[in-house]
Design a protein around this motif. Structure first.
Motif, PDB file in Angstrom:
ATOM      1  N   PHE A  79      44.834  48.460  43.052  1.00  0.00           N
ATOM      2  CA  PHE A  79      45.801  47.380  42.848  1.00  0.00           C
ATOM      3  C   PHE A  79      46.595  47.045  44.110  1.00  0.00           C
ATOM      4  O   PHE A  79      47.204  45.976  44.197  1.00  0.00           O
ATOM      5  N   GLU A  80      46.544  47.931  45.116  1.00  0.00           N
ATOM      6  CA  GLU A  80      47.213  47.595  46.379  1.00  0.00           C
ATOM      7  C   GLU A  80      46.638  46.310  46.975  1.00  0.00           C
ATOM      8  O   GLU A  80      47.339  45.586  47.685  1.00  0.00           O
ATOM      9  N   HIS A  81      45.391  46.013  46.668  1.00  0.00           N
ATOM     10  CA  HIS A  81      44.810  44.748  47.122  1.00  0.00           C
ATOM     11  C   HIS A  81      45.493  43.548  46.460  1.00  0.00           C
ATOM     12  O   HIS A  81      45.726  42.520  47.099  1.00  0.00           O
ATOM     13  N   MET A  82      45.794  43.681  45.174  1.00  0.00           N
ATOM     14  CA  MET A  82      46.451  42.587  44.467  1.00  0.00           C
ATOM     15  C   MET A  82      47.885  42.390  44.966  1.00  0.00           C
ATOM     16  O   MET A  82      48.387  41.265  45.036  1.00  0.00           O
ATOM     17  N   GLU A  83      48.525  43.485  45.325  1.00  0.00           N
ATOM     18  CA  GLU A  83      49.871  43.379  45.900  1.00  0.00           C
ATOM     19  C   GLU A  83      49.828  42.689  47.252  1.00  0.00           C
ATOM     20  O   GLU A  83      50.684  41.859  47.575  1.00  0.00           O
ATOM     21  N   PHE A  84      48.824  43.024  48.062  1.00  0.00           N
ATOM     22  CA  PHE A  84      48.671  42.368  49.366  1.00  0.00           C
ATOM     23  C   PHE A  84      48.383  40.881  49.169  1.00  0.00           C
ATOM     24  O   PHE A  84      48.925  40.034  49.890  1.00  0.00           O
ATOM     25  N   LEU A  85      47.530  40.575  48.184  1.00  0.00           N
ATOM     26  CA  LEU A  85      47.228  39.175  47.876  1.00  0.00           C
ATOM     27  C   LEU A  85      48.502  38.423  47.519  1.00  0.00           C
ATOM     28  O   LEU A  85      48.761  37.326  48.027  1.00  0.00           O
ATOM     29  N   ARG A  86      49.311  39.018  46.661  1.00  0.00           N
ATOM     30  CA  ARG A  86      50.534  38.360  46.201  1.00  0.00           C
ATOM     31  C   ARG A  86      51.581  38.236  47.318  1.00  0.00           C
ATOM     32  O   ARG A  86      52.193  37.177  47.491  1.00  0.00           O
ATOM     33  N   GLN A  87      51.770  39.300  48.059  1.00  0.00           N
ATOM     34  CA  GLN A  87      52.884  39.347  49.018  1.00  0.00           C
ATOM     35  C   GLN A  87      52.568  38.726  50.373  1.00  0.00           C
ATOM     36  O   GLN A  87      53.438  38.141  51.016  1.00  0.00           O
ATOM     37  N   LYS A  88      51.313  38.839  50.818  1.00  0.00           N
ATOM     38  CA  LYS A  88      50.972  38.389  52.173  1.00  0.00           C
ATOM     39  C   LYS A  88      50.070  37.149  52.175  1.00  0.00           C
ATOM     40  O   LYS A  88      50.297  36.217  52.938  1.00  0.00           O
ATOM     41  N   VAL A  89      49.037  37.159  51.350  1.00  0.00           N
ATOM     42  CA  VAL A  89      48.034  36.099  51.435  1.00  0.00           C
ATOM     43  C   VAL A  89      48.501  34.821  50.750  1.00  0.00           C
ATOM     44  O   VAL A  89      48.447  33.731  51.339  1.00  0.00           O
ATOM     45  N   MET A 121      45.220  36.515  36.866  1.00  0.00           N
ATOM     46  CA  MET A 121      46.570  36.834  36.380  1.00  0.00           C
ATOM     47  C   MET A 121      47.578  36.843  37.521  1.00  0.00           C
ATOM     48  O   MET A 121      48.701  36.343  37.384  1.00  0.00           O
ATOM     49  N   VAL A 122      47.178  37.409  38.662  1.00  0.00           N
ATOM     50  CA  VAL A 122      48.059  37.413  39.841  1.00  0.00           C
ATOM     51  C   VAL A 122      48.379  35.976  40.249  1.00  0.00           C
ATOM     52  O   VAL A 122      49.539  35.635  40.535  1.00  0.00           O
ATOM     53  N   LEU A 123      47.370  35.117  40.262  1.00  0.00           N
ATOM     54  CA  LEU A 123      47.572  33.723  40.665  1.00  0.00           C
ATOM     55  C   LEU A 123      48.512  32.990  39.711  1.00  0.00           C
ATOM     56  O   LEU A 123      49.430  32.281  40.142  1.00  0.00           O
ATOM     57  N   LYS A 124      48.281  33.153  38.420  1.00  0.00           N
ATOM     58  CA  LYS A 124      49.134  32.465  37.441  1.00  0.00           C
ATOM     59  C   LYS A 124      50.566  32.984  37.514  1.00  0.00           C
ATOM     60  O   LYS A 124      51.530  32.220  37.396  1.00  0.00           O
ATOM     61  N   LYS A 205      29.427  24.851  48.818  1.00  0.00           N
ATOM     62  CA  LYS A 205      29.642  23.656  49.635  1.00  0.00           C
ATOM     63  C   LYS A 205      30.843  23.818  50.565  1.00  0.00           C
ATOM     64  O   LYS A 205      30.881  23.232  51.636  1.00  0.00           O
ATOM     65  N   ARG A 206      31.834  24.592  50.113  1.00  0.00           N
ATOM     66  CA  ARG A 206      33.055  24.723  50.912  1.00  0.00           C
ATOM     67  C   ARG A 206      33.389  26.196  51.104  1.00  0.00           C
ATOM     68  O   ARG A 206      33.104  27.020  50.228  1.00  0.00           O
ATOM     69  N   PRO A 207      33.991  26.537  52.236  1.00  0.00           N
ATOM     70  CA  PRO A 207      34.300  27.946  52.506  1.00  0.00           C
ATOM     71  C   PRO A 207      35.440  28.466  51.626  1.00  0.00           C
ATOM     72  O   PRO A 207      36.231  27.686  51.082  1.00  0.00           O
ATOM     73  N   PHE A 208      35.510  29.775  51.507  1.00  0.00           N
ATOM     74  CA  PHE A 208      36.516  30.434  50.681  1.00  0.00           C
ATOM     75  C   PHE A 208      37.726  30.854  51.520  1.00  0.00           C
ATOM     76  O   PHE A 208      37.614  31.117  52.712  1.00  0.00           O
ATOM     77  N   HIS A 209      38.858  30.913  50.859  1.00  0.00           N
ATOM     78  CA  HIS A 209      40.055  31.472  51.495  1.00  0.00           C
ATOM     79  C   HIS A 209      40.071  32.993  51.394  1.00  0.00           C
ATOM     80  O   HIS A 209      40.593  33.673  52.284  1.00  0.00           O
ATOM     81  N   VAL A 210      39.533  33.523  50.292  1.00  0.00           N
ATOM     82  CA  VAL A 210      39.553  34.965  50.040  1.00  0.00           C
ATOM     83  C   VAL A 210      38.234  35.361  49.366  1.00  0.00           C
ATOM     84  O   VAL A 210      37.773  34.655  48.454  1.00  0.00           O
ATOM     85  N   VAL A 211      37.654  36.467  49.819  1.00  0.00           N
ATOM     86  CA  VAL A 211      36.471  37.029  49.165  1.00  0.00           C
ATOM     87  C   VAL A 211      36.747  38.491  48.836  1.00  0.00           C
ATOM     88  O   VAL A 211      37.188  39.261  49.698  1.00  0.00           O
ATOM     89  N   PHE A 243      38.265  41.474  51.180  1.00  0.00           N
ATOM     90  CA  PHE A 243      38.673  42.756  50.618  1.00  0.00           C
ATOM     91  C   PHE A 243      37.416  43.535  50.243  1.00  0.00           C
ATOM     92  O   PHE A 243      36.555  43.018  49.518  1.00  0.00           O
ATOM     93  N   ILE A 244      37.311  44.778  50.719  1.00  0.00           N
ATOM     94  CA  ILE A 244      36.206  45.647  50.325  1.00  0.00           C
ATOM     95  C   ILE A 244      36.789  46.872  49.615  1.00  0.00           C
ATOM     96  O   ILE A 244      38.009  47.024  49.518  1.00  0.00           O
ATOM     97  N   GLY A 245      35.937  47.739  49.088  1.00  0.00           N
ATOM     98  CA  GLY A 245      36.421  48.916  48.375  1.00  0.00           C
ATOM     99  C   GLY A 245      37.198  49.859  49.284  1.00  0.00           C
ATOM    100  O   GLY A 245      36.906  49.961  50.484  1.00  0.00           O
ATOM    101  N   THR A 246      38.158  50.557  48.738  1.00  0.00           N
ATOM    102  CA  THR A 246      39.003  51.436  49.559  1.00  0.00           C
ATOM    103  C   THR A 246      38.241  52.634  50.117  1.00  0.00           C
ATOM    104  O   THR A 246      38.721  53.290  51.035  1.00  0.00           O
ATOM    105  N   THR A 247      37.069  52.928  49.570  1.00  0.00           N
ATOM    106  CA  THR A 247      36.257  54.016  50.120  1.00  0.00           C
ATOM    107  C   THR A 247      35.215  53.483  51.096  1.00  0.00           C
ATOM    108  O   THR A 247      34.410  54.242  51.626  1.00  0.00           O
ATOM    109  N   GLU A 248      35.232  52.166  51.342  1.00  0.00           N
ATOM    110  CA  GLU A 248      34.244  51.554  52.228  1.00  0.00           C
ATOM    111  C   GLU A 248      34.883  51.201  53.571  1.00  0.00           C
ATOM    112  O   GLU A 248      36.104  51.162  53.709  1.00  0.00           O
ATOM    113  N   ALA A 249      34.027  50.943  54.553  1.00  0.00           N
ATOM    114  CA  ALA A 249      34.506  50.512  55.867  1.00  0.00           C
ATOM    115  C   ALA A 249      33.468  49.585  56.476  1.00  0.00           C
ATOM    116  O   ALA A 249      32.300  49.594  56.091  1.00  0.00           O
TER     117      ALA A 249
END
Length: 267
Positions: A79-89, A121-124, A205-211, A243-249
């Motif tokens: 969920f730290e990814h969702m917090e980063f999405l909400r607070q920074k992105v 849910m984060v977006l709404k 057709k169009r690029p993404f802001h977040v993947v 965003f990738i998995g926290t165990t990935e690099a």
């Protein structure tokens, strides 16, 4: 029990069609396919694979992929990814896209839907009363048609939605009975589910802001991983996030992604 030649045939087919490397998963392949093959009247793995290879767009090929792709996920995962999405992105994107009011987010291995529904849910929650003026629909793809059907129904056990904040459970889910809940239509309508193989050319057709590409590259070898990352880089907006998995690099020597913090990268 699967023979060496049968095992290599299955592994080779799955690697070629999906990029997933199952060369260390002999027990998994045998366990998930043996009963299916017997139950459906095949004489063995080779007869089954002949049917799969003869019609790679057919039901048996689809059933093979559904059986062998691992789909373990849950609400609030990493969920730290969702917090980063909400607070920074999102604050940055809200300002940047104020004129178009169009955000494009892709959940690229969406499994049974917990990830894209959480993003929605984060977006709404973030946009609040302004949300109706924005197009923030989340694209959610997976190679498995079976998990996508589950995701589109949006039905989850009570213990599955338990990790969600109580206000989200009340706002976004209907209680069907003592054991089961369903995502409300307003939430289900925020996610577009599509079957997609990540090894195929990206059709957008169009690029993404977040993947979000979380916990899927662990099944790919290094070259397959780099090819996929380069494709995704090309389909990100300048400054877009991965965003990738926290165990990935990511091996950054092979791609142009900039490191932001563990498991978060930027174009």
């Amino acid at each position: 029990m699967i023979t060496d030649s049968e095992f290599h045939r299955v592994v080779g087919y799955v690697k070629h069609t999906t990029g997933i490397d199952l060369s260390e998963k002999r027990v998994l392949i045998n366990g998930r396919l043996e009963n299916y093959i017997l139950r459906n009247g095949y004489n063995g793995f080779d007869e089954y694979m002949a049917k799969v290879e003869h019609d790679p767009a057919g039901n048996e090929a689809r059933n093979l992929i559904n059986a062998l792709t691992t789909n373990h996920t849950y609400f609030m995962r990493e969920f730290e990814h969702m917090e980063f999405l909400r607070q920074k992105v999102l604050p940055t994107l809200k300002a940047k896209e104020a004129a178009r009011k169009d955000l494009r987010i892709w959940s690229a291995a969406s499994s049974t839907g917990e990830e894209p529904y959480t993003i929605a849910m984060v977006l709404k929650d973030y946009f609040g009363l302004d949300h109706s003026g924005w197009d923030t629909k989340v694209l959610a793809t997976d190679i498995s048609t079976k998990v996508l059907q589950h995701a589109q129904r949006g039905k989850y056990l009570a213990e599955q939605i338990e990790p969600l904040p109580e206000k989200w459970r009340r706002r976004f889910f209907d209680k069907l009975n003592e054991e089961e809940y369903q995502a409300k239509k307003e939430l289900r309508d925020e996610v577009i589910f599509r079957q997609f193989n990540l090894m195929n050319p990206l059709p957008f057709k169009r690029p993404f802001h977040v993947v979000f590409l979380r916990n899927v590259m662990i099944y790919f070898d290094e070259e397959t991983k780099l090819q996929l990352l380069r494709k995704i880089y090309d389909f990100l907006e300048p400054g877009g996030y991965l965003f990738i998995g926290t165990t990935e690099a990511i091996n950054r020597k092979g791609t142009a992604f900039k490191y932001v913090e563990p498991s978060i990268y930027q174009k």
